[in-house]
Design a protein around this motif. Structure first.
Motif, PDB file in Angstrom:
ATOM      1  N   PHE A  85     -13.332 -91.331 -20.181  1.00  0.00           N
ATOM      2  CA  PHE A  85     -14.571 -90.624 -19.489  1.00  0.00           C
ATOM      3  C   PHE A  85     -15.692 -91.593 -19.762  1.00  0.00           C
ATOM      4  O   PHE A  85     -16.430 -91.611 -18.808  1.00  0.00           O
ATOM      5  N   ILE A  86     -15.890 -92.357 -20.742  1.00  0.00           N
ATOM      6  CA  ILE A  86     -16.806 -93.135 -20.984  1.00  0.00           C
ATOM      7  C   ILE A  86     -17.087 -94.374 -20.126  1.00  0.00           C
ATOM      8  O   ILE A  86     -18.141 -94.709 -19.519  1.00  0.00           O
ATOM      9  N   LYS A  87     -15.713 -94.900 -19.798  1.00  0.00           N
ATOM     10  CA  LYS A  87     -15.866 -95.886 -18.917  1.00  0.00           C
ATOM     11  C   LYS A  87     -16.175 -95.393 -17.338  1.00  0.00           C
ATOM     12  O   LYS A  87     -16.956 -96.076 -17.005  1.00  0.00           O
ATOM     13  N   SER A  88     -15.850 -94.221 -17.060  1.00  0.00           N
ATOM     14  CA  SER A  88     -16.228 -93.709 -15.837  1.00  0.00           C
ATOM     15  C   SER A  88     -17.603 -93.480 -15.836  1.00  0.00           C
ATOM     16  O   SER A  88     -18.511 -93.680 -14.884  1.00  0.00           O
ATOM     17  N   LEU A  89     -18.156 -92.909 -16.851  1.00  0.00           N
ATOM     18  CA  LEU A  89     -19.605 -92.482 -17.152  1.00  0.00           C
ATOM     19  C   LEU A  89     -20.495 -93.683 -16.912  1.00  0.00           C
ATOM     20  O   LEU A  89     -21.384 -93.969 -16.189  1.00  0.00           O
ATOM     21  N   ILE A  90     -20.062 -94.938 -17.685  1.00  0.00           N
ATOM     22  CA  ILE A  90     -20.833 -96.064 -17.515  1.00  0.00           C
ATOM     23  C   ILE A  90     -21.006 -96.584 -16.039  1.00  0.00           C
ATOM     24  O   ILE A  90     -21.794 -97.031 -15.468  1.00  0.00           O
ATOM     25  N   ARG A  91     -19.727 -96.607 -15.467  1.00  0.00           N
ATOM     26  CA  ARG A  91     -19.724 -97.166 -14.195  1.00  0.00           C
ATOM     27  C   ARG A  91     -20.521 -96.129 -13.307  1.00  0.00           C
ATOM     28  O   ARG A  91     -21.311 -96.782 -12.514  1.00  0.00           O
ATOM     29  N   ASP A  92     -20.389 -95.196 -13.071  1.00  0.00           N
ATOM     30  CA  ASP A  92     -21.149 -93.907 -12.270  1.00  0.00           C
ATOM     31  C   ASP A  92     -22.439 -94.088 -12.382  1.00  0.00           C
ATOM     32  O   ASP A  92     -23.150 -93.786 -11.318  1.00  0.00           O
ATOM     33  N   SER A  93     -22.871 -94.158 -13.561  1.00  0.00           N
ATOM     34  CA  SER A  93     -24.279 -93.930 -13.888  1.00  0.00           C
ATOM     35  C   SER A  93     -24.809 -95.415 -13.794  1.00  0.00           C
ATOM     36  O   SER A  93     -26.319 -95.395 -13.853  1.00  0.00           O
ATOM     37  N   GLY A  94     -24.057 -96.433 -13.651  1.00  0.00           N
ATOM     38  CA  GLY A  94     -24.899 -97.830 -13.630  1.00  0.00           C
ATOM     39  C   GLY A  94     -25.359 -98.495 -14.834  1.00  0.00           C
ATOM     40  O   GLY A  94     -26.450 -99.091 -14.799  1.00  0.00           O
ATOM     41  N   TYR A  95     -24.998 -97.811 -16.056  1.00  0.00           N
ATOM     42  CA  TYR A  95     -25.331 -97.998 -17.237  1.00  0.00           C
ATOM     43  C   TYR A  95     -25.294 -99.578 -17.552  1.00  0.00           C
ATOM     44  O   TYR A  95     -24.265-100.149 -17.382  1.00  0.00           O
ATOM     45  N   LYS A  96     -26.048-100.424 -18.212  1.00  0.00           N
ATOM     46  CA  LYS A  96     -25.764-101.887 -18.365  1.00  0.00           C
ATOM     47  C   LYS A  96     -25.875-102.096 -20.002  1.00  0.00           C
ATOM     48  O   LYS A  96     -25.388-102.982 -20.656  1.00  0.00           O
ATOM     49  N   ASN A  97     -26.819-101.221 -20.622  1.00  0.00           N
ATOM     50  CA  ASN A  97     -26.843-101.494 -22.270  1.00  0.00           C
ATOM     51  C   ASN A  97     -26.294-100.349 -22.979  1.00  0.00           C
ATOM     52  O   ASN A  97     -26.899 -99.137 -22.629  1.00  0.00           O
ATOM     53  N   ILE A  98     -25.575-100.652 -23.863  1.00  0.00           N
ATOM     54  CA  ILE A  98     -24.740 -99.520 -24.321  1.00  0.00           C
ATOM     55  C   ILE A  98     -25.047 -99.585 -26.048  1.00  0.00           C
ATOM     56  O   ILE A  98     -24.755-100.691 -26.596  1.00  0.00           O
ATOM     57  N   ALA A  99     -25.471 -98.825 -26.861  1.00  0.00           N
ATOM     58  CA  ALA A  99     -25.461 -98.722 -28.316  1.00  0.00           C
ATOM     59  C   ALA A  99     -24.635 -97.895 -28.716  1.00  0.00           C
ATOM     60  O   ALA A  99     -24.211 -96.815 -28.220  1.00  0.00           O
ATOM     61  N   VAL A 100     -23.788 -98.296 -29.928  1.00  0.00           N
ATOM     62  CA  VAL A 100     -22.945 -97.522 -30.679  1.00  0.00           C
ATOM     63  C   VAL A 100     -23.134 -97.643 -32.206  1.00  0.00           C
ATOM     64  O   VAL A 100     -23.360 -98.501 -32.522  1.00  0.00           O
TER      65      VAL A 100
END
Lengths: 468, 239, 239
Positions: free
Chosen positions: B72-87
């Motif tokens: 889910f997270i990988k799809s979310l990042i790709r689909d939304s075009g997110y570039k910077n992620i904090a964890v």
């Protein structure tokens, strides 16, 4: 334009004549009532919840000194600081001193009716410190140099066109009236401030005495910004906002969000227990709570009016009040408008300026009916009217008329005599069955003709018929 | 300003003088606050959370296991075009090596781990400005509330306050065992985990994305806080 | 069962038929009815104006006149609530404890009396018209009477009762409010009139002459041919 409560009559008449404003307030309040109704239908035990809220508030007011001291003690244990302010000046000056110590050129603040009440913004501005309103509605009216027209929705009276023009003029950006675009602009603009300001100011919705927890309720996230990011957080609270226990929050959060906006829960509820601890990654280094009196202990001293201190500032009574719905918040000329405003304003500002407000009500009782903590708001208005009379603030003409009325009503012979004279006097000016012309009434309504015979006369005739 | 304090308390006591003043109980039986409408079908507690969350503009998915979370997270990042992620460093993130595994699968994305030892923690810390530029943050939760779709986070060494506030989107990962039926039971649970004099300094209840209706009562998402509020509920037993 | 009529001063002077029809109804159901001639006014105008000392004088007088009545029935929710709800607020409890207990127990608005005390809902009345009903504020909110008038209306042969939108919203009378703040009062009457007109009714029924005066005054000035009718008149005229 600085309006005062004594302008209510002219202000309200003007607003009623403004059909756009009237329609705006009426439809917005109607919508809010529909949303509220939908959300409380999900809670069949709503009346029990209201009663519970009322009882807890009564508990607190009954022992207000004890709970405030307990709250203070727990905040100090949490590493926070507490300042008791007798009046608006003391509160504002405390915050001003903080600003000076921090060398803060500006402050970010979230929506707080209490800061409006003490006129914090103008105090700071006069000393060269920029108070930045961060709630979108408050941000807008600050730019427009206006005051809030509703407890929950401060810019209710403004259209998107007006707001678009305001942003265009103030920030020199291309005109847009699309709400999403205006909001996005404000988001970007304010975010810069959140990240750079040393002092954040918030109000307080509830303060749990047993844990020293301050609670701030919101939807936008600006209060989270103001209370999390700056180095110093100051929360200002009317002293009646304290509740006994942390667990009471489950009652009050339910009552507040459903009554105010028809939400089960607002987007964010921040429960704050002092400044950051050593092990925290972020958070303010200092937490200050300002406990504000500013006339509240005066209200407390009157047993009949004490109940008005239960108010949790949900705005539901404004939404349901047929007067507020038609005249809007600005007509009241004070921080607090609508039914609860008509009670609090005379108490906090004095009857000299605000003596019209308790009379600006048909006493329909819709406010008391809707209040989540069961304040008998409309009865409070009656006790205030008593104060107006006792303090000789009603007009001599009215007092004279009332004295005559009472004298006549105390003696049935005088009553019959008065009735006789009235009928014969009216015969001179009116034909039989003609509507009367009554000042203040007859401009837009017919006033019925006086009956040819009173009930008393008809009764006498009937009973005499029986005996003959 | 002791004078003010004394005066105010004095006024209060004088006002209440003569009242039959009974001290209220220090602890209420919170079950008395619960009504029939507070009860939730525990066998469908995750579904209830999902419905409530989505009702207020949140985006909640129920995942069978941790693998589907990653998907889910990988799809979310790709689909939304997110570039910077904090964890964050919540247990659920650390134990499942969220940042490590995602970094491997998405090498083009910048991942940032909030860490007690990195950077300074003053107001102008690089963390704050970095998080303000972040597209998506991923955290665990302290617990969740089913009947309102609420996520509860508290300030702790594992996570800052700002990590769920500053980024454009916030994703919370939780086990369905962390869901409580209603606010009363959730608060009761949390209070039982905190020592009496050591509550977290910030307890935040998050119900859906940031919103406002201040312009003509038009509902807009993303006023100041995250524009998107996501949650993944894991059915599998996880650490 | 002996009933004493309490006829408000407004009814006495302007709408005496309401009183006569109430008398007619009570006689029809076989009650013994008297009318203490000494009565004048319950004191509500003084009370609402803030002149509580004046109101007390009239309240004391009222207690003397009606103190021995078994039942007191009045065609006005606002006058009944003045006695029932507000007399205990303004009169000294130590001096008037027993008279207050008695009078607040014995006074009734007429529809409440018929339906809930006598148990009569059907008076054998025929009135083949479409009507709507306005909930007078004191009747609704002080005395909690909502159903009784509706029961009486629904049992009328041939009648069609159409509920208006916002029947519970105030008509804008409020005593002196109607002349102190005429613009607001008229705006409220305007909206009430609009709600009434939408029902397509020929008559608007209410249990308070003051409401009917306000609503009727607006309707007639604006040439809206809907007639205001007190429930007592409706029933009494058509017995």
């Amino acid at each position: 334009m600085e309006r005062t409560p004594s302008d209510f009559k002219t202000s309200s008449a003007k607003n009623i004549a403004n059909s756009r404003l009237r329609e705006t307030f009426h439809s917005a309040t109607r919508h809010a009532l529909e949303q509220r109704l939908k959300s409380i239908h999900q809670v069949p035990e709503w009346e029990q919840l209201r009663e519970k809220g009322h009882q807890i508030k009564k508990e607190v007011i009954n022992q207000l000194d004890f709970y405030l001291e307990q709250l203070e003690s727990n905040i100090l244990n949490n590493g926070g600081q507490v300042f008791w302010a007798r009046d608006a000046d003391e509160a504002s000056n405390y915050i001003l001193r903080l600003c000076r110590r921090l060398n803060a050129k500006n402050v970010v603040k979230s929506k707080s009716m209490t800061t409006e009440e003490i006129k914090l913004a103008s105090t700071l501005e006069k000393q060269g410190i920029e108070p930045i309103e961060t709630d979108l509605g408050e941000f807008i009216i600050q730019l427009a140099n206006e005051t809030p027209s509703h407890i929950i929705a401060p810019a209710l009276h403004m259209t998107r066109q007006q707001i678009g023009a305001l942003f265009n003029k103030t920030f020199n950006i291309p005109y847009t009236e699309i709400p999403e675009e205006l909001c996005a602009f404000a988001r970007g603009k304010l975010r810069q401030k959140f990240l750079s300001t040393k002092l954040g100011i918030s109000g307080v919705n509830f303060a749990a005495a047993d844990t020293g927890t301050i609670v701030v309720v919101e939807n936008e996230g600006n209060a989270r910004m103001c209370t999390n990011l700056p180095k110093v957080h100051v929360a200002i609270m009317g002293l009646e906002k304290v509740i006994p226990r942390f667990e009471d929050l489950s009652i009050f959060l339910k009552l507040l969000s459903r009554s105010a906006t028809g939400q089960k829960q607002t987007s964010y509820v921040s429960m704050i227990n002092g400044p950051r601890k050593v092990e925290d990654l972020d958070g303010p280094e200092e937490f200050h709570l300002v406990i504000l009196d500013n006339g509240r202990t005066e209200i407390l001293s009157n047993p009949k009016l004490r109940e008005s201190l239960f108010c949790i500032r949900c705005g539901a009574c404004l939404n349901t009040c047929p007067v507020y719905q038609r005249v809007g918040g600005h007509s009241y000329g004070s921080t607090y408008s609508g039914p609860i405003g008509s009670v609090l304003t005379p108490l906090l500002q004095g009857l000299d300026t605000a003596k019209d407000l308790p009379y600006a009500s048909s006493l329909c009782g819709a406010c008391s009916n809707i209040c989540p903590v069961k304040i008998d708001v409309h009865h409070q208005l009656l006790w205030l009217r008593e104060q107006v009379v006792k303090q000789h603030k009603s007009s001599w003409q009215e007092r004279l008329a009332m004295h005559c009325y009472t004298s006549i009503m105390k003696d049935v012979r005088l009553y019959r005599l008065g009735s006789f004279f009235l009928r014969n006097l009216l015969k001179i000016f009116y034909k039989k069955g003609q509507n009367l012309n009554v000042p203040g009434w007859s401009k837009d309504r017919d006033f019925p003709p006086i009956a040819a015979k009173t009930f008393k006369e008809l009764w006498k005739e009937k009973t005499q018929q029986k005996t003959t | 300003m002791n004078a003010s304090r004394t005066e105010i308390l004095g006024r209060i006591r004088r006002s209440l003088d003569g009242l039959n003043r009974q001290q209220a109980p220090t602890k209420s039986d919170s079950s008395k606050f619960l009504f029939a409408s507070d009860f939730v079908d525990l066998s469908r507690i995750a579904q209830r959370f999902k419905v409530e969350s989505n009702c207020v503009g949140g985006e909640t998915e129920i995942c069978p296991n941790i693998d589907s979370v990653f998907q889910f997270i990988k799809s979310l990042i790709r689909d939304s075009g997110y570039k910077n992620i904090a964890v964050s460093n919540h247990n659920i993130c650390v134990d499942n090596q969220i940042i490590q595994k995602l970094s491997v699968d998405l090498p083009e994305i910048t991942f940032f781990n909030e860490n007690n030892e990195s950077g300074d923690h003053l107001q102008h810390s690089s963390n704050t400005h970095r998080l303000a530029q972040t597209d998506l943050s991923i955290t665990g939760v302290d617990c969740l509330i089913a009947d309102s779709g609420t996520i509860i986070l508290t300030s702790k060494p594992e996570a800052s306050r700002q990590i769920s506030l500053l980024p454009t989107a916030h994703l919370a990962i939780a086990s369905i065992n962390q869901i409580y039926p209603n606010l009363s039971t959730a608060l009761e649970y949390l209070q039982s985990t905190w020592a009496t004099d050591h509550y977290p300094t910030a307890i935040t209840l998050i119900t859906g994305p940031s919103r406002t209706a201040d312009i003509e009562k038009v509902l807009i998402k993303g006023a100041h806080g995250p524009v998107r509020q996501l949650a993944l509920l894991i059915e599998d037993e996880i650490r | 069962m002996k009933v004493s009529l309490f006829i408000p001063c407004l009814v006495d002077q302007f709408f005496p038929s309401v009183g006569m029809n109430l008398f007619k109804i009570l006689k029809k159901i076989g009650l013994s009815v008297n009318y203490p001639l000494e009565q004048t006014c319950c004191g509500q105008p003084a009370f609402n104006g803030g002149y509580h000392a004046d109101a007390c004088e009239l309240a004391q007088r009222f207690l003397e006149i009606f103190g021995n009545s078994e039942y007191i029935v009045t065609p006005s929710g606002s006058c009944a609530s003045m006695v029932k709800i507000f007399y205990p607020e303004i009169l000294d409890h130590s001096t008037y404890k027993e008279p207050l207990q008695e009078i607040t127990k014995n006074i009734f608005e007429f529809s409440d009396f018929l339906v809930n005390i006598i148990g009569v809902k059907d008076l054998g009345v025929t009135f083949p018209h479409r009507v709507t009903y306005h909930d007078a504020c004191h009747l609704l909110r002080e005395l909690q009477i909502h159903q009784a008038p509706r029961e009486l209306i629904k049992n009328i042969q041939g009648i069609e009762l159409v509920e208006m939108e916002e029947s519970e919203t105030c008509c804008g009378f409020g005593g002196m409010f109607s002349v102190k703040f005429p613009e607001i009062s008229i705006a409220m009457a305007e909206d009430k009139s609009s709600a009434i007109t939408k029902t397509g009714a020929d008559y608007v029924i209410a249990n308070d002459s003051s409401c009917l005066m306000q609503i009727g005054g607006y309707l007639s000035r604006h040439n809206i041919p809907i007639k205001p009718l007190h429930l007592a008149d409706l029933l009494g005229e058509n017995l």
